[in-house]
Design a protein around this motif. Sequence first.
Motif, PDB file in Angstrom:
ATOM      1  N   LEU A 401      65.156  42.318  46.585  1.00  0.00           N
ATOM      2  CA  LEU A 401      66.263  41.668  45.886  1.00  0.00           C
ATOM      3  C   LEU A 401      66.289  41.967  44.395  1.00  0.00           C
ATOM      4  CD1 LEU A 401      65.864  38.223  47.676  1.00  0.00           C
ATOM      5  CD2 LEU A 401      67.618  39.944  48.153  1.00  0.00           C
ATOM      6  N   VAL A 402      65.113  42.119  43.804  1.00  0.00           N
ATOM      7  CA  VAL A 402      64.982  42.464  42.381  1.00  0.00           C
ATOM      8  C   VAL A 402      64.294  43.824  42.315  1.00  0.00           C
ATOM      9  CG1 VAL A 402      64.042  41.778  40.158  1.00  0.00           C
ATOM     10  CG2 VAL A 402      64.784  40.023  41.781  1.00  0.00           C
ATOM     11  N   PRO A 403      64.945  44.835  41.741  1.00  0.00           N
ATOM     12  CA  PRO A 403      64.397  46.193  41.805  1.00  0.00           C
ATOM     13  C   PRO A 403      63.008  46.322  41.198  1.00  0.00           C
ATOM     14  CG  PRO A 403      66.668  46.209  41.006  1.00  0.00           C
ATOM     15  CD  PRO A 403      66.246  44.780  41.038  1.00  0.00           C
ATOM     16  N   ALA A 404      62.146  47.067  41.891  1.00  0.00           N
ATOM     17  CA  ALA A 404      60.823  47.441  41.397  1.00  0.00           C
ATOM     18  C   ALA A 404      60.719  48.948  41.575  1.00  0.00           C
ATOM     19  CB  ALA A 404      59.731  46.710  42.161  1.00  0.00           C
ATOM     20  N   VAL A 405      61.275  49.691  40.637  1.00  0.00           N
ATOM     21  CA  VAL A 405      61.528  51.112  40.843  1.00  0.00           C
ATOM     22  C   VAL A 405      60.537  52.010  40.106  1.00  0.00           C
ATOM     23  CG1 VAL A 405      63.235  52.953  40.577  1.00  0.00           C
ATOM     24  CG2 VAL A 405      63.974  50.666  41.284  1.00  0.00           C
ATOM     25  N   ALA A 406      60.368  51.793  38.809  1.00  0.00           N
ATOM     26  CA  ALA A 406      59.479  52.643  38.021  1.00  0.00           C
ATOM     27  C   ALA A 406      58.037  52.138  38.111  1.00  0.00           C
ATOM     28  CB  ALA A 406      59.933  52.679  36.569  1.00  0.00           C
ATOM     29  N   PRO A 407      57.050  53.031  37.970  1.00  0.00           N
ATOM     30  CA  PRO A 407      55.643  52.584  38.064  1.00  0.00           C
ATOM     31  C   PRO A 407      55.277  51.500  37.061  1.00  0.00           C
ATOM     32  CG  PRO A 407      55.771  54.977  38.162  1.00  0.00           C
ATOM     33  CD  PRO A 407      57.146  54.491  37.821  1.00  0.00           C
ATOM     34  N   ASP A 408      55.957  51.486  35.907  1.00  0.00           N
ATOM     35  CA  ASP A 408      55.632  50.502  34.867  1.00  0.00           C
ATOM     36  C   ASP A 408      56.668  49.382  34.789  1.00  0.00           C
ATOM     37  OD1 ASP A 408      57.787  51.900  33.878  1.00  0.00           O
ATOM     38  OD2 ASP A 408      56.931  52.221  31.879  1.00  0.00           O
ATOM     39  N   SER A 409      57.395  49.147  35.885  1.00  0.00           N
ATOM     40  CA  SER A 409      58.493  48.177  35.841  1.00  0.00           C
ATOM     41  C   SER A 409      58.148  46.827  36.445  1.00  0.00           C
ATOM     42  CB  SER A 409      59.707  48.745  36.592  1.00  0.00           C
ATOM     43  OG  SER A 409      59.434  48.860  37.996  1.00  0.00           O
ATOM     44  N   TRP A 410      56.953  46.669  36.990  1.00  0.00           N
ATOM     45  CA  TRP A 410      56.659  45.453  37.758  1.00  0.00           C
ATOM     46  C   TRP A 410      55.169  45.113  37.666  1.00  0.00           C
ATOM     47  CZ3 TRP A 410      60.538  43.006  40.736  1.00  0.00           C
ATOM     48  CH2 TRP A 410      60.104  41.902  41.498  1.00  0.00           C
ATOM     49  N   PHE A 411      54.891  43.851  37.420  1.00  0.00           N
ATOM     50  CA  PHE A 411      53.508  43.371  37.408  1.00  0.00           C
ATOM     51  C   PHE A 411      53.463  42.011  38.096  1.00  0.00           C
ATOM     52  CE2 PHE A 411      54.045  46.245  33.871  1.00  0.00           C
ATOM     53  CZ  PHE A 411      52.957  47.081  34.015  1.00  0.00           C
ATOM     54  N   GLY A 412      52.328  41.721  38.708  1.00  0.00           N
ATOM     55  CA  GLY A 412      52.221  40.484  39.467  1.00  0.00           C
ATOM     56  C   GLY A 412      50.876  39.820  39.266  1.00  0.00           C
ATOM     57  N   MET A 413      50.367  39.215  40.338  1.00  0.00           N
ATOM     58  CA  MET A 413      49.141  38.419  40.223  1.00  0.00           C
ATOM     59  C   MET A 413      48.087  38.966  41.173  1.00  0.00           C
ATOM     60  SD  MET A 413      50.648  34.947  41.993  1.00  0.00           S
ATOM     61  CE  MET A 413      49.020  34.362  42.406  1.00  0.00           C
ATOM     62  N   ARG A 414      47.529  40.111  40.809  1.00  0.00           N
ATOM     63  CA  ARG A 414      46.634  40.835  41.700  1.00  0.00           C
ATOM     64  C   ARG A 414      45.457  39.990  42.184  1.00  0.00           C
ATOM     65  NH1 ARG A 414      44.639  42.845  45.245  1.00  0.00           N
ATOM     66  NH2 ARG A 414      43.732  44.896  45.506  1.00  0.00           N
ATOM     67  N   GLY A 415      44.902  39.176  41.302  1.00  0.00           N
ATOM     68  CA  GLY A 415      43.734  38.410  41.698  1.00  0.00           C
ATOM     69  C   GLY A 415      44.041  37.165  42.489  1.00  0.00           C
ATOM     70  N   GLY A 416      45.287  36.669  42.396  1.00  0.00           N
ATOM     71  CA  GLY A 416      45.668  35.474  43.135  1.00  0.00           C
ATOM     72  C   GLY A 416      45.535  34.184  42.359  1.00  0.00           C
ATOM     73  N   GLY A 417      44.877  34.200  41.203  1.00  0.00           N
ATOM     74  CA  GLY A 417      44.795  33.004  40.373  1.00  0.00           C
ATOM     75  C   GLY A 417      46.106  32.790  39.649  1.00  0.00           C
ATOM     76  N   ILE A 418      46.705  31.595  39.779  1.00  0.00           N
ATOM     77  CA  ILE A 418      48.045  31.409  39.243  1.00  0.00           C
ATOM     78  C   ILE A 418      48.007  31.059  37.762  1.00  0.00           C
ATOM     79  CG2 ILE A 418      48.945  30.803  41.500  1.00  0.00           C
ATOM     80  CD1 ILE A 418      49.072  27.902  40.637  1.00  0.00           C
ATOM     81  N   GLY A 419      49.169  31.238  37.129  1.00  0.00           N
ATOM     82  CA  GLY A 419      49.307  31.006  35.703  1.00  0.00           C
ATOM     83  C   GLY A 419      49.281  32.271  34.875  1.00  0.00           C
ATOM     84  N   VAL A 420      49.380  33.439  35.500  1.00  0.00           N
ATOM     85  CA  VAL A 420      49.233  34.704  34.768  1.00  0.00           C
ATOM     86  C   VAL A 420      50.514  35.170  34.099  1.00  0.00           C
ATOM     87  CG1 VAL A 420      47.349  35.507  36.238  1.00  0.00           C
ATOM     88  CG2 VAL A 420      49.695  36.109  36.827  1.00  0.00           C
ATOM     89  N   ALA A 421      51.675  34.833  34.652  1.00  0.00           N
ATOM     90  CA  ALA A 421      52.906  35.519  34.273  1.00  0.00           C
ATOM     91  C   ALA A 421      53.302  35.291  32.819  1.00  0.00           C
ATOM     92  CB  ALA A 421      54.044  35.113  35.207  1.00  0.00           C
ATOM     93  N   LEU A 422      53.328  34.048  32.362  1.00  0.00           N
ATOM     94  CA  LEU A 422      53.749  33.789  30.984  1.00  0.00           C
ATOM     95  C   LEU A 422      52.823  34.453  29.969  1.00  0.00           C
ATOM     96  CD1 LEU A 422      54.953  30.069  31.164  1.00  0.00           C
ATOM     97  CD2 LEU A 422      56.362  32.094  30.785  1.00  0.00           C
ATOM     98  N   PRO A 423      51.496  34.323  30.095  1.00  0.00           N
ATOM     99  CA  PRO A 423      50.637  35.042  29.141  1.00  0.00           C
ATOM    100  C   PRO A 423      50.772  36.564  29.231  1.00  0.00           C
ATOM    101  CG  PRO A 423      49.397  33.317  30.248  1.00  0.00           C
ATOM    102  CD  PRO A 423      50.704  33.443  30.971  1.00  0.00           C
TER     103      PRO A 423
END
Length: 549
Positions: A401-423
Amino acid sequence: MTRPGKHVLLDLLVSEGVEFIFGNPGTTELPLMDAMVVEDRLRYILGLNEVVVMGMADGYAQATGKLAVCNLHAAPGLGNAMGMLYNAARAGAPILVTAGQQDMSIRLTEPLLWDDLATMARPLCKWSFEVASLAELPRAIRRAAKVALTAPTGPVFLSIPGDVLTSEAPDDLDMLSPTRIGARMRGDADAIAAAAALIRAAQSPVIFAGDHVARSGAHAELAALAEAIGAPVYLEGMANTAAFPSNHRLYAGTVARMTPALRAVMDKHDLLVSIGADLLTQSQATGVEALAPGTQVVHLDDEPWQIGKNFAAAAAIQGDARATLPELTALVDNCGAHRSNAIATVLAGSRAALLARADAQAGDMPLQPMPVLKLIGELLPDNAIVIEELLSSGMNTVRHLVPAVAPDSWFGMRGGGIGVALPQAVGIQLANPDRPVVVLSGDGSALYSAAALWTLAHYKLPVIAVIFNNRGYRILKQRTRAIGDHSARTDSFVAMDIEAPAIDFMALATAHGVAGVRAETLDDVRAAFETALASRSPTLIEIVVAREP
């Protein structure tokens, strides 16, 4: 002429290419902060607590591949940062984590805030060490930077006592030089040939792609392999990056991190080709193995620990994806290219059905996450960077639904511990000042690190933080209901609602100095998002979404 250790440290960091120090200082860091008064080669970025500071460094390191520096305060500061350090380690973020230590002259007395910092950090770092003297500092910094930036990349730690920073360096102190080890290691030719033979013999291969593909910049190479062997491409279980472009016709999406779901996918295939993916991250025990006994696996990764870790690899290749995949693709000789059109047609049908579901929910009130995500995907600029931490609101659908096209266009929470996105958004925006950065977060996740909003405001970083507010921990409700016992029968949940009082996100935004907008309809979402993009100012958009299922 002598030079104080605090300036020697900064000279070393600058020579290693460091641009920012992300930190929250205390008494043991005061010599460093004093040196920053006259330092104009790098910037100190302040976070209001160590959770935020570590997440900022993680975001910057992942977005650039450069060495990030995270400056913590003694034992409590390191302890506060450990959860985010865990995430950074799982994501392979090249971070030099430093903590100010009490002077060596009083360490035996166990002074306030003292502990064995190097031992505390060691389980989550590639290398951990306490610098005992200024004479050791150059070698320690050089080694730390080299280790952090060598594949597989990851955090390192240095404990730096205060008297190291206040000591005077002699004129002849050898500062040494940086060392960089090339990352483009080609896989073993025999292992590549064995992999090609397995692929040519397969009737229905499937590819799982992981973070290494994005870090390697190997989108084109992986797409060529997928087309040549006629295989759908799924992302690894805890997908963190845009490991494969979501607009490619063979992109199959993500799979729920539960082994029955993974088994259902694999039951349709006779060969698993893992390119930089872990096999296979799961959230909970189910009593079912992800792969049936005897499943053939081809595994390419720059991290040997991952290869054959859980499932034997019939062809095991340690190497860089971008350097190795062209040789593998040449050897498979388009053996499955005849399957690609049919697979692409099936995948296109699945995506069309998902978009139709989102459209069918567009009139629901309160809003459902899917139509909101579809709208944001339509409004998102092509050069935007998304940091996603949605859990229940985006599970296994968001990248369609939200494009994730370029290698540097998307980041998430690889470790699973929440609270990462804003920092992470702080570090990623600093690394990409000319690109829009958008956070997609649940309310529960955002509240772990809401103090990052102050840093966005203070440094005027135009991040758009979209908070999907379902007023609780919906993913925990879903998992508890799935147990099929008390909660399922009574629709009652303990400690999973964020109510009484509800969090006032508009007041939270105001208190931290960012603009706040509340959206309850799709028209509200459109207006808020377009205004935020145009404003080039940090903005929090709270979207009220349905609480259930």
